[in-house]
Design a protein around this motif. Structure first.
Motif, PDB file in Angstrom:
ATOM      1  N   ASP A  14     -11.842  25.293  70.110  1.00  0.00           N
ATOM      2  CA  ASP A  14     -12.773  25.953  71.013  1.00  0.00           C
ATOM      3  C   ASP A  14     -13.916  26.592  70.198  1.00  0.00           C
ATOM      4  OD1 ASP A  14     -12.358  27.838  73.977  1.00  0.00           O
ATOM      5  OD2 ASP A  14     -13.971  28.126  72.524  1.00  0.00           O
ATOM      6  N   ILE A  15     -15.126  26.067  70.390  1.00  0.00           N
ATOM      7  CA  ILE A  15     -16.272  26.508  69.577  1.00  0.00           C
ATOM      8  C   ILE A  15     -16.538  28.001  69.751  1.00  0.00           C
ATOM      9  CG2 ILE A  15     -18.751  26.196  69.152  1.00  0.00           C
ATOM     10  CD1 ILE A  15     -18.457  23.318  70.092  1.00  0.00           C
ATOM     11  N   GLU A  16     -16.581  28.460  71.005  1.00  0.00           N
ATOM     12  CA  GLU A  16     -16.883  29.885  71.248  1.00  0.00           C
ATOM     13  C   GLU A  16     -15.843  30.794  70.627  1.00  0.00           C
ATOM     14  OE1 GLU A  16     -18.099  31.679  74.672  1.00  0.00           O
ATOM     15  OE2 GLU A  16     -19.822  30.372  74.946  1.00  0.00           O
ATOM     16  N   GLU A  17     -14.587  30.353  70.723  1.00  0.00           N
ATOM     17  CA  GLU A  17     -13.500  31.160  70.153  1.00  0.00           C
ATOM     18  C   GLU A  17     -13.719  31.332  68.648  1.00  0.00           C
ATOM     19  OE1 GLU A  17      -9.448  31.064  71.791  1.00  0.00           O
ATOM     20  OE2 GLU A  17      -8.990  29.847  70.029  1.00  0.00           O
ATOM     21  N   ALA A  18     -14.094  30.221  67.995  1.00  0.00           N
ATOM     22  CA  ALA A  18     -14.323  30.263  66.552  1.00  0.00           C
ATOM     23  C   ALA A  18     -15.503  31.181  66.228  1.00  0.00           C
ATOM     24  CB  ALA A  18     -14.562  28.859  66.017  1.00  0.00           C
ATOM     25  N   VAL A  19     -16.591  31.073  66.985  1.00  0.00           N
ATOM     26  CA  VAL A  19     -17.773  31.900  66.694  1.00  0.00           C
ATOM     27  C   VAL A  19     -17.472  33.372  66.981  1.00  0.00           C
ATOM     28  CG1 VAL A  19     -20.219  32.305  67.216  1.00  0.00           C
ATOM     29  CG2 VAL A  19     -19.327  29.971  67.187  1.00  0.00           C
ATOM     30  N   PHE A  20     -16.646  33.614  67.991  1.00  0.00           N
ATOM     31  CA  PHE A  20     -16.300  34.999  68.334  1.00  0.00           C
ATOM     32  C   PHE A  20     -15.448  35.645  67.238  1.00  0.00           C
ATOM     33  CE2 PHE A  20     -13.839  38.344  70.413  1.00  0.00           C
ATOM     34  CZ  PHE A  20     -14.861  39.043  71.028  1.00  0.00           C
ATOM     35  N   LEU A  21     -14.534  34.859  66.652  1.00  0.00           N
ATOM     36  CA  LEU A  21     -13.543  35.450  65.755  1.00  0.00           C
ATOM     37  C   LEU A  21     -13.885  35.381  64.261  1.00  0.00           C
ATOM     38  CD1 LEU A  21     -10.276  34.104  67.436  1.00  0.00           C
ATOM     39  CD2 LEU A  21     -11.051  36.479  67.419  1.00  0.00           C
ATOM     40  N   ALA A  22     -14.485  34.271  63.834  1.00  0.00           N
ATOM     41  CA  ALA A  22     -14.456  33.961  62.395  1.00  0.00           C
ATOM     42  C   ALA A  22     -15.557  34.605  61.558  1.00  0.00           C
ATOM     43  CB  ALA A  22     -14.534  32.447  62.210  1.00  0.00           C
ATOM     44  N   ASP A  23     -15.237  34.797  60.277  1.00  0.00           N
ATOM     45  CA  ASP A  23     -16.266  35.075  59.275  1.00  0.00           C
ATOM     46  C   ASP A  23     -16.876  33.756  58.828  1.00  0.00           C
ATOM     47  OD1 ASP A  23     -15.913  37.856  59.008  1.00  0.00           O
ATOM     48  OD2 ASP A  23     -14.102  37.513  57.826  1.00  0.00           O
ATOM     49  N   ARG A  24     -16.010  32.739  58.780  1.00  0.00           N
ATOM     50  CA  ARG A  24     -16.474  31.401  58.395  1.00  0.00           C
ATOM     51  C   ARG A  24     -15.736  30.374  59.238  1.00  0.00           C
ATOM     52  NH1 ARG A  24     -15.449  29.298  53.148  1.00  0.00           N
ATOM     53  NH2 ARG A  24     -13.832  30.885  52.983  1.00  0.00           N
ATOM     54  N   ILE A  25     -16.459  29.326  59.653  1.00  0.00           N
ATOM     55  CA  ILE A  25     -15.854  28.256  60.442  1.00  0.00           C
ATOM     56  C   ILE A  25     -15.812  27.006  59.583  1.00  0.00           C
ATOM     57  CG2 ILE A  25     -16.073  26.836  62.519  1.00  0.00           C
ATOM     58  CD1 ILE A  25     -17.670  29.150  63.765  1.00  0.00           C
ATOM     59  N   VAL A  26     -14.606  26.471  59.416  1.00  0.00           N
ATOM     60  CA  VAL A  26     -14.436  25.244  58.649  1.00  0.00           C
ATOM     61  C   VAL A  26     -14.384  24.097  59.654  1.00  0.00           C
ATOM     62  CG1 VAL A  26     -12.880  23.993  57.101  1.00  0.00           C
ATOM     63  CG2 VAL A  26     -13.203  26.472  56.829  1.00  0.00           C
ATOM     64  N   VAL A  27     -15.432  23.285  59.666  1.00  0.00           N
ATOM     65  CA  VAL A  27     -15.505  22.184  60.630  1.00  0.00           C
ATOM     66  C   VAL A  27     -14.807  20.966  60.032  1.00  0.00           C
ATOM     67  CG1 VAL A  27     -17.043  20.658  61.937  1.00  0.00           C
ATOM     68  CG2 VAL A  27     -17.666  23.054  61.589  1.00  0.00           C
ATOM     69  N   MET A  28     -13.796  20.479  60.747  1.00  0.00           N
ATOM     70  CA  MET A  28     -13.028  19.326  60.249  1.00  0.00           C
ATOM     71  C   MET A  28     -13.320  18.089  61.090  1.00  0.00           C
ATOM     72  SD  MET A  28      -9.444  21.141  59.236  1.00  0.00           S
ATOM     73  CE  MET A  28      -8.788  19.603  58.582  1.00  0.00           C
ATOM     74  N   THR A  29     -13.088  16.946  60.504  1.00  0.00           N
ATOM     75  CA  THR A  29     -13.433  15.693  61.152  1.00  0.00           C
ATOM     76  C   THR A  29     -12.326  14.653  60.900  1.00  0.00           C
ATOM     77  OG1 THR A  29     -14.853  13.848  60.539  1.00  0.00           O
ATOM     78  CG2 THR A  29     -15.088  15.787  59.249  1.00  0.00           C
ATOM     79  N   PRO A  30     -12.045  13.802  61.899  1.00  0.00           N
ATOM     80  CA  PRO A  30     -10.904  12.874  61.762  1.00  0.00           C
ATOM     81  C   PRO A  30     -11.258  11.528  61.119  1.00  0.00           C
ATOM     82  CG  PRO A  30     -11.746  12.815  64.002  1.00  0.00           C
ATOM     83  CD  PRO A  30     -12.649  13.745  63.237  1.00  0.00           C
ATOM     84  N   CYS A  31     -10.210  10.745  60.921  1.00  0.00           N
ATOM     85  CA  CYS A  31     -10.313   9.330  60.500  1.00  0.00           C
ATOM     86  C   CYS A  31     -11.049   9.085  59.195  1.00  0.00           C
ATOM     87  CB  CYS A  31     -10.959   8.469  61.579  1.00  0.00           C
ATOM     88  SG  CYS A  31     -10.233   8.598  63.186  1.00  0.00           S
TER      89      CYS A  31
END
Ligand SMILES: Nc1ncnc2c1ncn2[C@@H]1O[C@H](COP(=O)(O)OP(=O)(O)OP(=O)(O)O)[C@@H](O)[C@H]1O
Ligand SMILES: [Mg+2]
Length: 263
Positions: free
Chosen positions: A200-217
């Protein structure tokens, strides 16, 4: 032995390959490098299957990597450690114990005497606003309340790190926002290191100091986005919207890349 520059968790060249029952292999993670600083709140964000849970489970010692390593305080993680607690999506409460008994559990394991246990448990139950429910059993509580009990139980043992794997995923939007606020408040007061998985993007922006964006495959870290905002945060603030859009673009680009990959 602590590392100098305040690094609490260091993930180096981590790889995880699963061999399925059919014999094929899945590269769940390739060359993941990540640092989490002491007292930092880091969110792992990405679409389903990008390896978030695998990474969290390796960091917390529940799974072994195929290659690379995780160091906590400079020591290699090989198994779960009582100094770090993990919160899973399904709460993990004991149905036969009431709220008080559930929150006291970790303290019992630590050998804390009964009176001390009760005092600390009550303090954390109060922190998550469940004073009136200490004698209720999990089946008598709502999902959000059960999640609060799990949070109180995790905090009661005063862990250095809390690993959370989509702990709010099963909740309705309003309860989810309330608990996000609660987690943010508790984190500010207790200064724990938190690694929090969400999609959840908003959850991450609300909580984090840093967001680690991960990607599959295969699963990997695409980028790390700092969230340079104080707290409490307001979802309508221009800075909030700007970071949210930045993360959104990052994930959207990802979807286009996935389409390319499959075409
Ligand atoms: N025990 C396992 N055996 C085989 N493959 C696995 C196993 N666990 C995970 N995988 C595979 O590894 C990849 C990453 O899975 P993981 O559960 O870490 O993803 P995730 O990002 O947490 O996804 P979600 O958001 O759906 O929880 C997936 O392709 C998954 O199928
Ligand atoms: Mg997962």
């Amino acid at each position: 032995m602590k590392e100098d520059n305040n690094v609490k968790i260091r993930v180096s060249q981590l790889e995880k390959t699963f061999r399925n029952t059919g014999g094929e292999t899945t590269q769940a993670l390739v060359s993941v490098n990540l640092e989490v600083h002491e007292g930092e709140f880091v969110c792992l964000l990405g679409p389903s299957g990008c390896g978030k849970s695998t990474l969290l489970n390796i960091m917390a010692g529940f799974k072994r990597p195929s290659r690379g390593e995780v160091l906590i305080d400079g020591r290699r993680v090989t198994a779960p450690d009582p100094r770090y607690v993990t919160l899973f999506q399904n709460y993990g409460l004991f149905p036969w114990r009431n709220v008080l008994g559930n929150v006291e559990y970790g303290l019992e394991v630590q050998g804390v005497p009964k009176e001390g246990r009760r005092r600390v448990a009550n303090q954390y139950i109060s922190l998550v606003g469940l004073d009136k429910f200490i004698y209720n059993h999990p089946h008598e509580l709502s999902g959000g309340m059960q999640q609060r009990v799990a949070l109180a139980r995790a905090l009661a043992v005063d862990p250095e790190i809390i690993f959370m794997d989509e702990p709010l995923g099963a909740l309705d939007a309003i309860t989810r926002i309330r608990l996000q606020e609660e987690i943010s408040r508790i984190w500010r007061n207790k200064e724990k290191t938190i690694v929090f998985v969400t999609h959840d993007i908003e959850e991450a922006v609300f909580l984090a100091d840093r967001i680690v964006v991960m990607t599959p495959c295969p699963g990997r870290v695409k980028s790390t986005i700092p969230v340079p905002m104080g707290r409490p945060r307001h979802r309508t603030h221009p800075d909030f919207v700007r970071v949210r859009d930045q993360v959104y673009v990052e994930l959207q680009l990802e979807e286009e890349e996935i389409l390319d990959y499959h075409s």
